[in-house]
Design an enzyme around this catalytic site. Structure first.
Site, mmCIF file in Angstrom:
data_model
loop_
_atom_site.group_PDB
_atom_site.id
_atom_site.type_symbol
_atom_site.label_atom_id
_atom_site.label_comp_id
_atom_site.label_asym_id
_atom_site.label_seq_id
_atom_site.Cartn_x
_atom_site.Cartn_y
_atom_site.Cartn_z
ATOM 1 C CG HIS A 4 -3.292 -5.632 3.036
ATOM 2 N ND1 HIS A 4 -2.792 -4.317 1.752
ATOM 3 C CD2 HIS A 4 -3.381 -6.624 2.357
ATOM 4 C CE1 HIS A 4 -2.696 -4.644 0.622
ATOM 5 N NE2 HIS A 4 -3.263 -6.173 1.405
ATOM 6 C CG ASP A 29 -1.681 -1.027 1.049
ATOM 7 O OD1 ASP A 29 -2.200 -1.574 0.666
ATOM 8 O OD2 ASP A 29 -1.372 -1.607 2.569
HETATM 9 C C1 LMR Z 1 -4.225 -6.202 -3.242
HETATM 10 O O1 LMR Z 1 -3.736 -5.533 -1.551
HETATM 11 O O2 LMR Z 1 -3.531 -6.122 -3.817
HETATM 12 C C2 LMR Z 1 -4.462 -7.910 -2.430
HETATM 13 O O3 LMR Z 1 -3.635 -7.282 -0.706
HETATM 14 C C3 LMR Z 1 -6.149 -7.567 -2.720
HETATM 15 C C4 LMR Z 1 -6.472 -8.913 -2.175
HETATM 16 O O4 LMR Z 1 -7.491 -9.096 -1.346
HETATM 17 O O5 LMR Z 1 -5.585 -9.909 -2.295
#
Ligand code: LMR
Length: 345
Positions: free
Chosen positions: A159, A131
């Protein structure tokens, strides 16, 4: 990830059904003739896989499919991470580091740590570095600068779509990001929601969760903690009460990485908007924790492990043997043994 000259031994864990594709991955690793890759082992046995591991990257989880909510994944994945926590505790190398990537990463980290009686919560990190990289990329793009010039972008909390990408402390080439970008509406609007929803956007586009960028972020996270970094890094770590975040959650905060470990960056001023965003993502983590309570051992007591460790450190700094013994009593067995041997030497 661990330095240009550091040979590695890979121990890859797969489910029994996944052993054939794993064999293919192992063949590709062999065919890559990587000079630092000393050996590769594949197994479906957790204790064998985690045996003597110094770094464990928990990337495997039931993947989120298009249209699925992260909460759907909670229980199924929490059970997987409880087993991994137990196996890590029993077999990983002392002082090992664990990075949880599989979603829901923060709560999976909590479950794994709570089920690892001989490890400290500090050893478990939940990945929000992806992120942070996403946010840094967007900020660099908006400002028309190179991403390396962007620093101190913070990811707070989970997250997930409630995470708070915060640029109130960010700098671009040494200047406040807010002074360079000036578009407050974008910084607190589109920017925030784009970072929050980027994972879902990738899933919608490729029909599967992010892979290469997530792997790259995992490498960045471990490398910066192990080898050190001048930049702050956001990591999901045990909340210790700072910033008013309740104890016992794996909540992403900015960390300084001097090398070999991380320390939380504390005491940053938090404005009203940021506080409300930080509280919202905390509330989601509390709800996630409550949904997996049945997988937390009865000894799980929010926030206590770190406080116990702090008490031990204070007693140690004061050179007070009685207090050291008292403080170490409630720590995991391995640490009690280490304290005992240190006291007798
Ligand atoms: C991402 O942020 O790309 C993944 O964590 C998304 C997910 O839920 O697999």
């Amino acid at each position: 990830m661990l330095g240009k000259d550091q040979p590695v031994r890979l121990q890859l864990i797969e489910t029994k059904q996944g052993m054939s594709p794993l064999k293919g991955v192992m063949m590709e690793l062999e065919d890559g003739a990587f000079p630092l890759l000393e050996s590769v082992k594949g197994t479906s046995d957790l204790e064998e896989g985690f045996g003597d591991a110094n770094f464990s990257l928990l990337v495997g989880a039931m993947p989120r499919k298009q249209g699925m909510e992260r909460s759907d994944l909670l229980s199924a994945n929490a059970a997987i991470f409880a087993d991994q926590g137990k196996a890590l505790s029993a077999t990983a190398a002392p002082g090992s580091r664990v990075l949880i990537v599989g979603n829901p990463a923060n709560t999976n980290a909590l479950v794994a740590a709570a089920n690892a009686p001989d490890m400290l919560p500090e050893q478990f990190m939940a990945m929000t570095r992806l992120d942070q990289s996403r946010a840094e990329g967007m900020i660099a793009d908006k400002a028309g600068v190179d991403v390396k010039d962007v620093d101190r972008v913070i990811i707070w909390g989970n997250h997930s779509a409630t995470q708070y990408p915060d640029v109130s402390h960010a700098r671009i080439g040494g200047r406040w990001a807010k002074d360079v970008i000036k578009d407050v509406k974008w910084l607190t609007g589109d920017f925030v929601s784009k970072v929050q929803k980027r994972g879902a956007e990738v899933i919608a586009a490729r029909g599967a969760s992010s892979a290469a960028s997530a792997a790259s972020a995992a490498i960045d996270n471990i490398r910066d903690v192990h080898l050190g970094s001048k930049k702050w890094q956001s990591i999901g770590v045990l909340s210790d009460g700072s910033y008013g975040i309740g104890g016992g959650l794996w909540y992403s905060v900015p960390c300084a990485c001097p090398g070999l470990h991380y320390t939380r960056v504390k005491g940053l001023p938090v404005d009203e908007y940021s506080a409300s965003m930080m509280n919202a993502t905390e509330a989601e983590l509390v709800a996630e924790r409550d949904a997996v309570r049945h997988l937390l051992p009865s000894s799980y007591d929010a926030g206590v492990p770190l406080q116990k460790l702090v008490a031990l450190k204070e007693a140690w700094d004061a050179n007070d043997k009685a207090r050291i013994q008292e403080a170490s009593k409630s720590l995991p067995a391995r640490f009690q043994a280490a304290v005992k041997s240190a006291l007798s030497s």
